[in-house]
Design a protein around this motif. Structure first.
Motif, PDB file in Angstrom:
ATOM      1  N   VAL A  41    -161.306  12.269 -37.915  1.00  0.00           N
ATOM      2  CA  VAL A  41    -161.240  11.875 -36.507  1.00  0.00           C
ATOM      3  C   VAL A  41    -160.938  10.382 -36.375  1.00  0.00           C
ATOM      4  O   VAL A  41    -160.263   9.962 -35.433  1.00  0.00           O
ATOM      5  CB  VAL A  41    -162.563  12.235 -35.780  1.00  0.00           C
ATOM      6  N   VAL A  42    -161.397   9.565 -37.339  1.00  0.00           N
ATOM      7  CA  VAL A  42    -161.138   8.128 -37.288  1.00  0.00           C
ATOM      8  C   VAL A  42    -159.950   7.728 -38.169  1.00  0.00           C
ATOM      9  O   VAL A  42    -159.728   6.541 -38.416  1.00  0.00           O
ATOM     10  CB  VAL A  42    -162.398   7.294 -37.636  1.00  0.00           C
ATOM     11  N   GLY A  43    -159.197   8.705 -38.639  1.00  0.00           N
ATOM     12  CA  GLY A  43    -157.947   8.432 -39.337  1.00  0.00           C
ATOM     13  C   GLY A  43    -158.026   8.204 -40.830  1.00  0.00           C
ATOM     14  O   GLY A  43    -157.074   7.705 -41.428  1.00  0.00           O
ATOM     15  N   LEU A  44    -159.138   8.567 -41.452  1.00  0.00           N
ATOM     16  CA  LEU A  44    -159.261   8.413 -42.897  1.00  0.00           C
ATOM     17  C   LEU A  44    -159.640   9.745 -43.533  1.00  0.00           C
ATOM     18  O   LEU A  44    -160.329  10.551 -42.917  1.00  0.00           O
ATOM     19  CB  LEU A  44    -160.334   7.383 -43.246  1.00  0.00           C
ATOM     20  N   SER A  45    -159.227   9.920 -44.761  1.00  0.00           N
ATOM     21  CA  SER A  45    -159.689  11.067 -45.545  1.00  0.00           C
ATOM     22  C   SER A  45    -160.948  10.649 -46.300  1.00  0.00           C
ATOM     23  O   SER A  45    -161.256   9.448 -46.401  1.00  0.00           O
ATOM     24  CB  SER A  45    -158.602  11.494 -46.543  1.00  0.00           C
ATOM     25  N   ALA A 115    -160.179  -1.032 -41.195  1.00  0.00           N
ATOM     26  CA  ALA A 115    -160.283   0.438 -41.152  1.00  0.00           C
ATOM     27  C   ALA A 115    -161.654   0.894 -41.626  1.00  0.00           C
ATOM     28  O   ALA A 115    -162.266   1.795 -41.039  1.00  0.00           O
ATOM     29  CB  ALA A 115    -159.175   1.078 -41.994  1.00  0.00           C
ATOM     30  N   LEU A 116    -162.147   0.254 -42.683  1.00  0.00           N
ATOM     31  CA  LEU A 116    -163.478   0.591 -43.198  1.00  0.00           C
ATOM     32  C   LEU A 116    -164.553   0.249 -42.176  1.00  0.00           C
ATOM     33  O   LEU A 116    -165.449   1.057 -41.911  1.00  0.00           O
ATOM     34  CB  LEU A 116    -163.729  -0.149 -44.512  1.00  0.00           C
ATOM     35  N   ALA A 117    -164.468  -0.935 -41.583  1.00  0.00           N
ATOM     36  CA  ALA A 117    -165.458  -1.350 -40.584  1.00  0.00           C
ATOM     37  C   ALA A 117    -165.442  -0.420 -39.377  1.00  0.00           C
ATOM     38  O   ALA A 117    -166.498  -0.098 -38.818  1.00  0.00           O
ATOM     39  CB  ALA A 117    -165.199  -2.790 -40.153  1.00  0.00           C
ATOM     40  N   ALA A 118    -164.255   0.031 -38.991  1.00  0.00           N
ATOM     41  CA  ALA A 118    -164.160   0.935 -37.845  1.00  0.00           C
ATOM     42  C   ALA A 118    -164.697   2.325 -38.183  1.00  0.00           C
ATOM     43  O   ALA A 118    -165.281   2.997 -37.328  1.00  0.00           O
ATOM     44  CB  ALA A 118    -162.701   1.037 -37.383  1.00  0.00           C
ATOM     45  N   ALA A 119    -164.520   2.760 -39.429  1.00  0.00           N
ATOM     46  CA  ALA A 119    -164.943   4.110 -39.833  1.00  0.00           C
ATOM     47  C   ALA A 119    -166.414   4.182 -40.230  1.00  0.00           C
ATOM     48  O   ALA A 119    -167.028   5.256 -40.135  1.00  0.00           O
ATOM     49  CB  ALA A 119    -164.077   4.596 -40.990  1.00  0.00           C
ATOM     50  N   ALA A 120    -166.990   3.078 -40.677  1.00  0.00           N
ATOM     51  CA  ALA A 120    -168.355   3.099 -41.221  1.00  0.00           C
ATOM     52  C   ALA A 120    -169.398   3.674 -40.264  1.00  0.00           C
ATOM     53  O   ALA A 120    -170.210   4.507 -40.677  1.00  0.00           O
ATOM     54  CB  ALA A 120    -168.757   1.711 -41.704  1.00  0.00           C
ATOM     55  N   PRO A 121    -169.412   3.283 -38.980  1.00  0.00           N
ATOM     56  CA  PRO A 121    -170.423   3.872 -38.090  1.00  0.00           C
ATOM     57  C   PRO A 121    -170.282   5.396 -37.964  1.00  0.00           C
ATOM     58  O   PRO A 121    -171.286   6.116 -37.986  1.00  0.00           O
ATOM     59  CB  PRO A 121    -170.169   3.180 -36.747  1.00  0.00           C
ATOM     60  N   ALA A 122    -169.052   5.880 -37.859  1.00  0.00           N
ATOM     61  CA  ALA A 122    -168.837   7.331 -37.762  1.00  0.00           C
ATOM     62  C   ALA A 122    -169.249   8.016 -39.065  1.00  0.00           C
ATOM     63  O   ALA A 122    -169.811   9.116 -39.050  1.00  0.00           O
ATOM     64  CB  ALA A 122    -167.370   7.633 -37.445  1.00  0.00           C
ATOM     65  N   HIS A 123    -168.975   7.354 -40.196  1.00  0.00           N
ATOM     66  CA  HIS A 123    -169.331   7.942 -41.489  1.00  0.00           C
ATOM     67  C   HIS A 123    -170.846   8.028 -41.649  1.00  0.00           C
ATOM     68  O   HIS A 123    -171.384   9.069 -42.067  1.00  0.00           O
ATOM     69  CB  HIS A 123    -168.713   7.130 -42.623  1.00  0.00           C
ATOM     70  N   VAL A 124    -171.538   6.953 -41.304  1.00  0.00           N
ATOM     71  CA  VAL A 124    -173.009   6.960 -41.419  1.00  0.00           C
ATOM     72  C   VAL A 124    -173.600   8.021 -40.496  1.00  0.00           C
ATOM     73  O   VAL A 124    -174.512   8.763 -40.888  1.00  0.00           O
ATOM     74  CB  VAL A 124    -173.596   5.559 -41.131  1.00  0.00           C
ATOM     75  N   ASP A 125    -173.073   8.107 -39.284  1.00  0.00           N
ATOM     76  CA  ASP A 125    -173.541   9.135 -38.356  1.00  0.00           C
ATOM     77  C   ASP A 125    -173.312  10.525 -38.938  1.00  0.00           C
ATOM     78  O   ASP A 125    -174.179  11.401 -38.851  1.00  0.00           O
ATOM     79  CB  ASP A 125    -172.814   8.995 -37.011  1.00  0.00           C
ATOM     80  N   SER A 126    -172.164  10.722 -39.555  1.00  0.00           N
ATOM     81  CA  SER A 126    -171.841  12.007 -40.155  1.00  0.00           C
ATOM     82  C   SER A 126    -172.775  12.331 -41.325  1.00  0.00           C
ATOM     83  O   SER A 126    -173.264  13.459 -41.454  1.00  0.00           O
ATOM     84  CB  SER A 126    -170.386  11.995 -40.638  1.00  0.00           C
ATOM     85  N   VAL A 127    -173.034  11.342 -42.176  1.00  0.00           N
ATOM     86  CA  VAL A 127    -173.953  11.549 -43.309  1.00  0.00           C
ATOM     87  C   VAL A 127    -175.340  11.901 -42.783  1.00  0.00           C
ATOM     88  O   VAL A 127    -176.012  12.804 -43.308  1.00  0.00           O
ATOM     89  CB  VAL A 127    -173.991  10.300 -44.218  1.00  0.00           C
ATOM     90  N   ARG A 128    -175.771  11.224 -41.741  1.00  0.00           N
ATOM     91  CA  ARG A 128    -177.071  11.558 -41.146  1.00  0.00           C
ATOM     92  C   ARG A 128    -177.070  12.993 -40.616  1.00  0.00           C
ATOM     93  O   ARG A 128    -177.981  13.763 -40.881  1.00  0.00           O
ATOM     94  CB  ARG A 128    -177.414  10.599 -40.008  1.00  0.00           C
ATOM     95  N   ARG A 129    -176.033  13.349 -39.858  1.00  0.00           N
ATOM     96  CA  ARG A 129    -175.981  14.660 -39.201  1.00  0.00           C
ATOM     97  C   ARG A 129    -175.870  15.812 -40.210  1.00  0.00           C
ATOM     98  O   ARG A 129    -176.505  16.842 -40.047  1.00  0.00           O
ATOM     99  CB  ARG A 129    -174.810  14.692 -38.219  1.00  0.00           C
ATOM    100  N   HIS A 130    -175.073  15.631 -41.238  1.00  0.00           N
ATOM    101  CA  HIS A 130    -174.828  16.717 -42.193  1.00  0.00           C
ATOM    102  C   HIS A 130    -175.785  16.719 -43.379  1.00  0.00           C
ATOM    103  O   HIS A 130    -175.803  17.686 -44.140  1.00  0.00           O
ATOM    104  CB  HIS A 130    -173.384  16.656 -42.712  1.00  0.00           C
ATOM    105  N   PHE A 131    -176.581  15.648 -43.539  1.00  0.00           N
ATOM    106  CA  PHE A 131    -177.402  15.557 -44.740  1.00  0.00           C
ATOM    107  C   PHE A 131    -178.791  14.983 -44.465  1.00  0.00           C
ATOM    108  O   PHE A 131    -179.775  15.714 -44.465  1.00  0.00           O
ATOM    109  CB  PHE A 131    -176.650  14.695 -45.781  1.00  0.00           C
ATOM    110  N   VAL A 132    -178.891  13.694 -44.208  1.00  0.00           N
ATOM    111  CA  VAL A 132    -180.175  12.998 -44.166  1.00  0.00           C
ATOM    112  C   VAL A 132    -181.128  13.584 -43.138  1.00  0.00           C
ATOM    113  O   VAL A 132    -182.301  13.858 -43.448  1.00  0.00           O
ATOM    114  CB  VAL A 132    -179.963  11.487 -43.916  1.00  0.00           C
ATOM    115  N   ASP A 133    -180.649  13.775 -41.901  1.00  0.00           N
ATOM    116  CA  ASP A 133    -181.544  14.223 -40.840  1.00  0.00           C
ATOM    117  C   ASP A 133    -181.990  15.680 -40.993  1.00  0.00           C
ATOM    118  O   ASP A 133    -182.898  16.120 -40.288  1.00  0.00           O
ATOM    119  CB  ASP A 133    -180.894  14.026 -39.464  1.00  0.00           C
ATOM    120  N   ARG A 134    -181.398  16.394 -41.896  1.00  0.00           N
ATOM    121  CA  ARG A 134    -181.792  17.794 -42.145  1.00  0.00           C
ATOM    122  C   ARG A 134    -182.862  17.911 -43.224  1.00  0.00           C
ATOM    123  O   ARG A 134    -183.329  19.009 -43.502  1.00  0.00           O
ATOM    124  CB  ARG A 134    -180.570  18.614 -42.555  1.00  0.00           C
TER     125      ARG A 134
END
Length: 153
Positions: A41-45, A115-134
């Protein structure tokens, strides 16, 4: 010389071991698919993010291709092909390695850092949602202990 073992010499997995192995594989796939979908969604693989984030940790945001490949667990040829695609997008650049005439340095560009700075918040949110918070704190501690046991020789 053949490395095949006779079927009767194989230590087949017990049912509980096979369930644990399959569960581990499902976890890896589910977390990877979820985080990679969110990065897209933020343009990175996922591999883009891994290259950018590991390069950002290096002094001067620079690493030899070989050292970077080793750090990421990739072959040099895989990283070289991926770096070519990232270089075309101006996320990194290659430079000759003064210490190795056959090698090259990978350098994170300003655009790559952005690109990394722009993607990092979305990535951390994703890691939380798919892993840490579960998981519970005890689950996370157990995974850390398991990882330490599996990372060794």
């Amino acid at each position: 010389m053949s490395t095949k073992r006779p079927a009767d010499a194989v230590r087949w997995l017990r049912p509980d071991e096979e369930r644990a192995w399959r569960a581990f594989r499902r976890i890896m796939v589910a977390v990877q698919v979820g985080t990679e979908r969110d990065l897209a969604v933020v343009g990175l693989s996922g591999p883009d993010y891994e290259v950018l984030s590991t390069l950002s940790e290096q002094p001067g945001h620079t690493s030899t291709l070989g050292r970077q490949a080793d750090k990421m667990g990739w072959s040099r040829s895989r990283l070289s092909r991926h770096a070519t695609r990232m270089e075309a997008r101006r996320l990194l650049r290659r430079a000759p390695d003064p210490a190795d005439g056959r090698g090259c340095l990978l350098q994170l560009t300003a655009q790559g850092l952005d690109a990394l700075a722009a993607a990092a918040p979305a990535h951390v949110d994703s890691v939380r949602r798919h892993f840490v918070d579960r998981l519970t704190p005890a689950d996370l501690a157990a995974l850390e202990r398991i990882a330490q046991r599996l990372e060794g020789p």
